[in-house]
Write an enzyme that holds these catalytic residues in place. Structure first.
Site, PDB file in Angstrom:
ATOM      1  N   ASP A   1     -48.202 -90.608   5.521  1.00  0.00           N
ATOM      2  CA  ASP A   1     -48.431 -89.841   6.705  1.00  0.00           C
ATOM      3  C   ASP A   1     -50.093 -89.305   6.362  1.00  0.00           C
ATOM      4  O   ASP A   1     -50.072 -88.957   5.316  1.00  0.00           O
ATOM      5  CB  ASP A   1     -47.518 -88.521   6.614  1.00  0.00           C
ATOM      6  CG  ASP A   1     -46.189 -89.072   7.254  1.00  0.00           C
ATOM      7  OD1 ASP A   1     -46.163 -89.775   8.276  1.00  0.00           O
ATOM      8  OD2 ASP A   1     -45.281 -88.461   7.009  1.00  0.00           O
TER       9      ASP A   1
ATOM     10  N   LYS B   1     -56.172 -83.242   8.973  1.00  0.00           N
ATOM     11  CA  LYS B   1     -56.637 -81.907   8.944  1.00  0.00           C
ATOM     12  C   LYS B   1     -56.869 -81.400   7.494  1.00  0.00           C
ATOM     13  O   LYS B   1     -55.893 -81.479   7.016  1.00  0.00           O
ATOM     14  CB  LYS B   1     -55.904 -80.759   9.802  1.00  0.00           C
ATOM     15  CG  LYS B   1     -55.969 -81.211  11.415  1.00  0.00           C
ATOM     16  CD  LYS B   1     -55.228 -80.360  12.256  1.00  0.00           C
ATOM     17  CE  LYS B   1     -54.942 -80.589  13.489  1.00  0.00           C
ATOM     18  NZ  LYS B   1     -53.901 -80.077  14.139  1.00  0.00           N
TER      19      LYS B   1
HETATM   20  C1  LIG Z   1     -47.152 -92.745   8.910  1.00  0.00           C
HETATM   21  S1  LIG Z   1     -45.382 -93.422   8.359  1.00  0.00           S
HETATM   22  C2  LIG Z   1     -45.945 -95.130   7.672  1.00  0.00           C
HETATM   23  C3  LIG Z   1     -44.266 -95.737   7.943  1.00  0.00           C
HETATM   24  C4  LIG Z   1     -44.742 -97.348   7.573  1.00  0.00           C
HETATM   25  N1  LIG Z   1     -45.029 -97.358   6.021  1.00  0.00           N
HETATM   26  C5  LIG Z   1     -45.572 -98.012   8.144  1.00  0.00           C
HETATM   27  O1  LIG Z   1     -46.591 -98.497   7.887  1.00  0.00           O
HETATM   28  O2  LIG Z   1     -45.254 -98.516   9.581  1.00  0.00           O
HETATM   29  C6  LIG Z   1     -45.238 -92.513   6.988  1.00  0.00           C
HETATM   30  C7  LIG Z   1     -43.918 -92.795   6.320  1.00  0.00           C
HETATM   31  O3  LIG Z   1     -43.574 -91.758   5.178  1.00  0.00           O
HETATM   32  C8  LIG Z   1     -42.507 -91.288   5.114  1.00  0.00           C
HETATM   33  N2  LIG Z   1     -42.586 -90.106   4.149  1.00  0.00           N
HETATM   34  C9  LIG Z   1     -42.970 -88.962   4.435  1.00  0.00           C
HETATM   35  N3  LIG Z   1     -43.082 -88.099   3.278  1.00  0.00           N
HETATM   36  C10 LIG Z   1     -42.019 -88.812   2.561  1.00  0.00           C
HETATM   37  C11 LIG Z   1     -41.628 -88.449   1.127  1.00  0.00           C
HETATM   38  N4  LIG Z   1     -41.776 -87.264   0.602  1.00  0.00           N
HETATM   39  N5  LIG Z   1     -41.012 -89.653   0.466  1.00  0.00           N
HETATM   40  C12 LIG Z   1     -40.794 -90.637   1.014  1.00  0.00           C
HETATM   41  N6  LIG Z   1     -41.239 -91.165   2.204  1.00  0.00           N
HETATM   42  C13 LIG Z   1     -41.854 -90.094   2.929  1.00  0.00           C
HETATM   43  C14 LIG Z   1     -42.284 -90.737   6.515  1.00  0.00           C
HETATM   44  O4  LIG Z   1     -40.944 -90.283   6.911  1.00  0.00           O
HETATM   45  C15 LIG Z   1     -42.784 -92.101   7.296  1.00  0.00           C
HETATM   46  O5  LIG Z   1     -41.746 -92.959   7.677  1.00  0.00           O
END
Ligand SMILES: C[S@@+](CC[C@H](N)C(=O)[O-])C[C@H]1O[C@@H](n2cnc3c(N)ncnc32)[C@H](O)[C@@H]1O
Length: 235
Positions: free
Chosen positions: A130, A134
């Site tokens: 993610d 910002k």
């Molecule tokens: C922007 S998405 C990208 C998803 C995937 N890797 C892709 O390339 O399509 C980021 C992912 O990281 C996960 N994520 C966020 N915080 C996390 C955490 N603390 N531990 C594991 N995954 C997390 C989110 O739920 C989300 O599915």
């Protein structure tokens, strides 16, 4: 406190749930997740018979982990994802392709890491974490010094960490921290090295959106440095 890391649990930013699951997805979560969910007290227990172990953190829609698991049937895959809809997508893909080499952890990467042994993982993917673009949200970014130290701790020497991003400020942020850690080699010689997708790259839904919106994917590979014998520290 985490047993290995002595750090307090982090707050989980981002979504844990999206739109309601379909009946099929809800049934998969109810009936199938427990069968392939890993035991957080012994996260590698069911994977010891595989040639190697590969970890994907935040697999989102599961496009990449499903593709890699089909591509490498003798590798044991661990997918960590707190977003229930992502877990449901992974379960649907596992069912469809009858995959047996994936274990899932539904939750935060920090919880998963608690009992992962040192030097036990052959590859880590953190693909498009993610972005939190910002500046006031930078502190929510997953890639920080403490997580990088954990990557270093669990990766076997000589093995790779892959980080992909389309957000220039996150790329600068992550490169600075990974290189500052000192425990990873980054062998890129020229821009083509990070502009070229990883071998066999299937792309992901997130990446497709980034491309539609005019952002450029970057693919970084770092190699966990070997431990120098008789040296006090790993360099
Ligand atoms: C922007 S998405 C990208 C998803 C995937 N890797 C892709 O390339 O399509 C980021 C992912 O990281 C996960 N994520 C966020 N915080 C996390 C955490 N603390 N531990 C594991 N995954 C997390 C989110 O739920 C989300 O599915």
């Amino acid at each position: 406190m985490n047993k290995n890391t002595s750090t307090p649990y982090r707050r989980l930013w981002g979504r844990a749930k999206g739109k309601p699951l379909s009946r099929y997805q809800a049934a998969l979560v109810a009936d199938k997740l427990h069968g392939i969910a890993l035991d957080v007290d012994a996260p590698l227990a069911g994977l010891r018979h595989y040639d190697n172990i590969r970890l994907e953190i935040g697999f989102g829609g599961a496009e990449h982990i499903l593709h890699r698991a089909l591509e490498h049937p003798n590798t044991g895959f661990i997918g960590v994802e707190p977003f229930l809809n992502g877990i449901a997508k992974a379960l649907a893909g596992i069912e469809k392709s009858k995959l047996t080499n994936i274990r899932l952890f539904h939750g935060d990467v920090w919880k998963f890491l608690e009992n992962v042994p040192n030097a036990s993982v052959d590859h880590i993917d953190i693909l498009y974490p993610d972005p939190w673009p910002k500046p006031r949200h930078y502190k929510r970014r997953l890639i920080k010094q403490d997580l990088i130290a954990e990557f270093h701790r669990i990766l076997k020497p000589g093995m790779e960490l892959h980080f992909a991003s389309d957000i220039p400020s996150y790329i600068d942020w992550a490169l600075l921290r990974i290189l500052q850690h000192g425990g990873f080699n980054w062998d890129a010689q020229c821009a083509a090295d990070w502009q070229t997708p990883y071998a066999g790259w299937p792309s992901t839904r997130y990446e497709a959106k980034a491309l539609r919106e005019g952002r450029t994917p970057h693919y970084f590979s770092f190699v966990r440095k070997p431990v120098i014998k008789d040296a006090a520290a790993t360099i």
